[in-house]
Design an enzyme around this catalytic site. Structure first.
Site, short mmCIF file in Angstrom:
data_model
loop_
_atom_site.label_atom_id
_atom_site.label_comp_id
_atom_site.label_asym_id
_atom_site.label_seq_id
_atom_site.Cartn_x
_atom_site.Cartn_y
_atom_site.Cartn_z
N PHE A 1 48.37 2.22 8.42
CA PHE A 1 46.79 1.33 8.42
C PHE A 1 46.11 1.54 7.34
CE2 PHE A 1 47.69 2.45 13.30
CZ PHE A 1 47.46 1.29 13.67
N LEU A 2 47.26 1.87 6.57
CA LEU A 2 46.71 2.03 4.81
C LEU A 2 46.63 -0.23 4.31
CD1 LEU A 2 49.02 0.60 3.03
CD2 LEU A 2 49.92 2.92 3.13
N LYS B 1 48.51 -2.26 17.16
CA LYS B 1 49.16 -2.51 15.29
C LYS B 1 48.40 -4.04 15.35
CE LYS B 1 49.38 -3.05 10.53
NZ LYS B 1 48.37 -2.45 10.21
N ASN C 1 44.44 -5.09 13.08
CA ASN C 1 44.66 -6.39 12.20
C ASN C 1 43.46 -7.40 12.85
OD1 ASN C 1 45.50 -4.46 10.56
ND2 ASN C 1 47.67 -6.02 10.12
N PHE D 1 34.08 -4.80 6.89
CA PHE D 1 34.52 -5.96 7.17
C PHE D 1 33.69 -7.11 8.09
CE2 PHE D 1 39.16 -5.83 6.74
CZ PHE D 1 38.88 -4.61 6.47
N GLY E 1 33.30 -14.02 2.99
CA GLY E 1 33.88 -14.40 1.42
C GLY E 1 34.88 -15.88 1.52
N CYS F 1 49.51 -9.62 5.31
CA CYS F 1 49.22 -8.78 6.74
C CYS F 1 48.35 -9.42 7.67
CB CYS F 1 48.94 -6.95 6.51
SG CYS F 1 50.25 -6.58 6.16
N LYS G 1 42.64 -9.56 -2.78
CA LYS G 1 41.03 -9.46 -3.07
C LYS G 1 41.19 -8.25 -4.18
CE LYS G 1 43.08 -5.47 -0.78
NZ LYS G 1 42.80 -3.83 0.27
N ARG H 1 50.44 -12.70 -2.06
CA ARG H 1 50.62 -13.24 -0.39
C ARG H 1 49.12 -13.69 -0.29
NH1 ARG H 1 54.34 -8.03 1.49
NH2 ARG H 1 53.05 -7.04 -0.33
P1 NAD Z 1 57.46 -5.15 0.74
O1 NAD Z 1 57.27 -7.01 0.68
O2 NAD Z 1 55.83 -4.22 -0.84
O3 NAD Z 1 58.62 -4.30 0.44
C1 NAD Z 1 59.30 -3.90 1.86
C2 NAD Z 1 60.39 -3.58 0.75
O4 NAD Z 1 61.50 -3.63 1.58
C3 NAD Z 1 61.37 -4.46 -0.80
O5 NAD Z 1 60.92 -3.39 -1.34
C4 NAD Z 1 62.63 -4.82 0.00
O6 NAD Z 1 63.11 -4.87 -1.07
C5 NAD Z 1 62.75 -3.16 0.93
N1 NAD Z 1 64.00 -4.25 2.16
C6 NAD Z 1 63.68 -5.15 2.40
N2 NAD Z 1 65.09 -4.70 3.25
C7 NAD Z 1 65.71 -3.73 3.25
C8 NAD Z 1 66.76 -3.28 3.69
N3 NAD Z 1 67.59 -3.86 4.52
N4 NAD Z 1 67.29 -2.22 3.37
C9 NAD Z 1 66.87 -1.29 2.57
N5 NAD Z 1 65.14 -2.29 1.80
C10 NAD Z 1 65.33 -3.24 2.50
O7 NAD Z 1 56.60 -4.98 1.96
P2 NAD Z 1 55.18 -4.04 2.45
O8 NAD Z 1 53.96 -4.22 1.91
O9 NAD Z 1 55.44 -2.40 2.47
O10 NAD Z 1 55.32 -3.86 3.88
C11 NAD Z 1 56.31 -3.53 4.44
C12 NAD Z 1 55.89 -3.50 6.55
O11 NAD Z 1 54.21 -2.17 7.04
C13 NAD Z 1 55.54 -5.00 6.54
O12 NAD Z 1 55.71 -5.04 8.43
C14 NAD Z 1 54.06 -4.97 6.96
O13 NAD Z 1 53.40 -5.36 7.77
C15 NAD Z 1 53.29 -3.37 7.38
N6 NAD Z 1 52.60 -2.75 6.68
C16 NAD Z 1 51.88 -3.79 5.17
C17 NAD Z 1 50.65 -2.70 4.63
C18 NAD Z 1 49.85 -3.58 3.75
O14 NAD Z 1 49.64 -3.08 3.19
N7 NAD Z 1 51.44 -3.74 2.12
C19 NAD Z 1 49.50 -1.69 5.75
C20 NAD Z 1 50.06 -1.66 6.49
C21 NAD Z 1 51.74 -2.03 7.44
C1 UGA Z 2 44.55 -4.63 5.98
C2 UGA Z 2 43.96 -3.59 7.22
O1 UGA Z 2 42.51 -3.12 6.57
C3 UGA Z 2 44.65 -2.25 7.23
O2 UGA Z 2 44.01 -1.62 8.33
C4 UGA Z 2 46.44 -2.74 7.40
O3 UGA Z 2 47.10 -1.22 7.36
C5 UGA Z 2 46.85 -3.55 6.73
O4 UGA Z 2 45.61 -4.78 6.46
C6 UGA Z 2 48.52 -4.20 6.71
O5 UGA Z 2 47.67 -4.13 8.28
O6 UGA Z 2 48.90 -4.62 5.82
P1 UGA Z 2 44.87 -5.33 3.81
O7 UGA Z 2 45.43 -6.07 4.09
O8 UGA Z 2 45.30 -4.72 2.11
O9 UGA Z 2 44.52 -3.95 4.70
O10 UGA Z 2 43.37 -5.70 2.96
P2 UGA Z 2 41.95 -5.23 4.04
O11 UGA Z 2 41.08 -4.75 2.79
O12 UGA Z 2 41.93 -4.85 4.90
O13 UGA Z 2 41.67 -7.09 3.52
C7 UGA Z 2 42.27 -8.31 4.26
C8 UGA Z 2 41.23 -10.03 4.10
O14 UGA Z 2 40.06 -9.79 4.18
C9 UGA Z 2 41.31 -10.12 2.01
O15 UGA Z 2 41.11 -10.72 2.11
C10 UGA Z 2 39.85 -9.26 1.58
O16 UGA Z 2 39.08 -9.82 1.29
C11 UGA Z 2 39.33 -9.54 3.28
N1 UGA Z 2 37.78 -9.54 3.65
C12 UGA Z 2 37.37 -7.68 4.16
C13 UGA Z 2 36.58 -9.76 3.84
O17 UGA Z 2 36.92 -11.32 3.28
N2 UGA Z 2 35.61 -9.37 3.66
C14 UGA Z 2 35.94 -8.09 4.90
O18 UGA Z 2 34.39 -7.39 4.85
C15 UGA Z 2 36.98 -7.43 4.66
#
Ligand code: NAD
Ligand code: UGA
Length: 440
Positions: free
Chosen positions: A152-153, A207, A211, A252, A256, A263, A321, A328
């Site tokens: 959830f980060l 999850k 979101n 939230f 904006g 995500c 943001k 992305r």
């Molecule tokens: P990311 O694209 O930043 O990183 C994914 C990494 O996986 C890449 O470095 C890629 O090269 C590697 N990869 C892909 N296929 C592979 C394989 N077969 N073996 C080894 N490495 C491989 O992705 P992310 O933003 O870290 O997100 C990862 C997951 O976590 C997603 O499902 C996303 O929805 C979830 N998530 C993301 C966030 C976020 O803030 N980015 C927060 C919560 C959950």
């Molecule tokens: C979000 C969730 O907050 C995390 O809990 C989750 O783990 C993550 O998605 C994920 O699954 O990847 P993140 O995408 O890093 O995190 O960013 P947020 O701070 O949640 O913002 C998401 C979008 O909503 C941004 O475009 C932000 O500008 C927008 N936002 C957020 C608003 O327009 N208004 C708000 O009050 C809050």
């Protein structure tokens, strides 16, 4: 315990570094050899506050290492996290699980008995079952368990969020896995962060529901903001007024330019697709996705209607943001090309996005600071909420621009401040501060 994390992106690296700080022995893996080489030489592939220093410290303590030799590393692991991407599958708008399934194959070929496989990537209901099937098919004799443990980060505050979670969700009913997860998250448990054990399917769905609920709040407050502009109300006061109701809460509710990022958009689409698959339509969420897309179009129109014949637009912030370099699904990706198509000249400053952003836009002028953008612009458009923008010198901007116009999609400034400085100011869900040409 030896922990391997497959996928060294935003989630994998933060998880690895934070678990190493909690005294676990972690190896972060990636298929991208260049990324691993960079990490081994101390170069961090993403911008995430605090991550570089934490990684450096934990590598020096021998608690964190990196490898692209996935097969070999998995062989020695007691727990394997999967933290690879789950982008939108363009064919059906669901989640593309090919990266997750590739990991399952690799795990199946190399896993030792009694290893726990922990799915941290965001995945649709039933994915843990499929990962289990794949591993079983590749290696029918091995004893293992697949656990769901969504993350959830937020980007920009990822380390804080990982180390101070509102809750940790674990989907498993297996006693050994519960004990392994309790041990991985021991530091969190010692600090009284709640850990919820549930079924794998509930965990997977928690999850997406989280979101999607957050995305809904954003679209709700954005639509209220549109109404505020029409009726002369102030969305900041509305957010305060409703947010003080404990049942609603204050977070939230910042109006904006619409939500972006890796995500919310993809996860909302994937939950809608799951709803279709199981004949449980997610109608509210469909409206949220639609509302978010339309918002970007309407904001381009708003900019055009304000700037009229002035053709030079300065954009502050292009990531989705503040405090990230992640582009992305950023609103800028549709707003800026739209303005370029309409014949505007665009200058951009972003504290972090230059390197990645430069590939995203053609025919724009990248600047290295706010005031260089201001010099080239008839109108400034603020798309993200960096502190650097909040604290910019408005007096200096007013002096540089002949007839200053600021369009602020993050409501960074007070209307009074703009009135005093005689800056034409258009924000979201608030009255415009507007002057006749003669008044400046
Ligand atoms: P990311 O694209 O930043 O990183 C994914 C990494 O996986 C890449 O470095 C890629 O090269 C590697 N990869 C892909 N296929 C592979 C394989 N077969 N073996 C080894 N490495 C491989 O992705 P992310 O933003 O870290 O997100 C990862 C997951 O976590 C997603 O499902 C996303 O929805 C979830 N998530 C993301 C966030 C976020 O803030 N980015 C927060 C919560 C959950
Ligand atoms: C979000 C969730 O907050 C995390 O809990 C989750 O783990 C993550 O998605 C994920 O699954 O990847 P993140 O995408 O890093 O995190 O960013 P947020 O701070 O949640 O913002 C998401 C979008 O909503 C941004 O475009 C932000 O500008 C927008 N936002 C957020 C608003 O327009 N208004 C708000 O009050 C809050």
């Amino acid at each position: 315990m030896k922990i391997s994390i497959i996928g060294s992106g935003y989630v994998g690296l933060v998880t690895g570094a934070c678990l190493a700080r909690a005294d676990q022995n972690v190896t972060c893996l990636d298929i991208d050899e260049k990324k691993i080489q960079d990490l081994e030489s101390g170069k961090i592939p993403i911008y995430e506050p605090g991550l570089e220093d934490l990684i450096k410290e934990k590598v020096e303590n021998n608690l964190l290492s990196f490898s692209s030799n996935i097969d070999q590393t998995i062989k020695n692991a007691d727990a394997i996290f999967i933290a690879v991407g789950t982008p939108t599958n363009i064919e059906n708008d669901g989640a593309d699980l090919s990266q997750v399934f590739a990991c399952a194959e690799a795990i199946g070929k190399n896993i030792k008995s009694n290893t726990v496989v922990i799915l941290k990537s965001t995945v649709p209901v039933g994915t843990c079952d499929k990962v289990e099937e794949i591993i079983n098919l590749v290696n029918p004799s091995i004893d293992f368990d697949v656990v769901s443990n969504p993350e959830f980060l937020r980007e920009g505050s990822a380390i804080f969020d990982f180390e101070n979670p509102d809750r940790i969700i674990v989907g498993t009913k297996n006693k050994n896995s519960i004990s392994t997860l309790n041990s991985i998250y021991k530091k969190h448990l010692d600090n009284n962060f709640p850990i919820i054990f549930t079924t794998r399917r509930s965990s997977e769905l928690i999850k997406y529901a989280s979101n999607s609920m957050l995305a809904m709040r954003i679209i709700f407050i954005n639509e209220i903001a549109d109404l505020c502009e029409k009726v002369g109300a102030d969305v900041e006061d509305i957010a305060l007024g409703i947010g003080l109701d404990k049942r609603i809460g204050p977070d939230f509710l910042n109006a904006g330019p619409g939500f972006g990022g890796s995500c919310f958009p993809k996860d909302a689409r994937a939950l809608v697709e799951s709803g279709e698959n199981y004949n449980a339509p997610q109608n509210l969420l469909k409206a949220v996705i639609d509302g978010n897309e339309k918002r970007k179009e309407s904001l381009s129109k708003k900019i055009i209607s304000i700037t009229k014949d002035k053709k030079n637009i300065g954009v502050l912030g292009v990531t989705y943001k503040a405090n990230t370099d992640d582009m992305r699904e950023a609103p800028s990706l549709s707003i800026i090309p739209d303005l370029i198509d309409k014949g505007f000249n665009i200058s951009i400053y972003d504290p972090q996005a230059n390197k990645v952003g430069i590939k995203e836009f053609e025919n724009v002028n990248w600047e290295n600071d706010i005031y260089s953008v201001v010099k080239n612009s008839d109108c400034l458009v603020i798309l993200t909420e960096w502190n650097e923008f909040k604290s910019m010198d408005l007096k200096k901007i007013s002096d540089i621009m002949n007839k200053p116009i600021i369009i602020d999609f993050r409501n960074l400034f007070s209307l009074d401040e703009m009135e005093k400085l005689k800056i034409e100011y258009h924000s979201i869900g608030r009255e415009a501060v507007n002057f006749n040409k003669e008044t400046k």
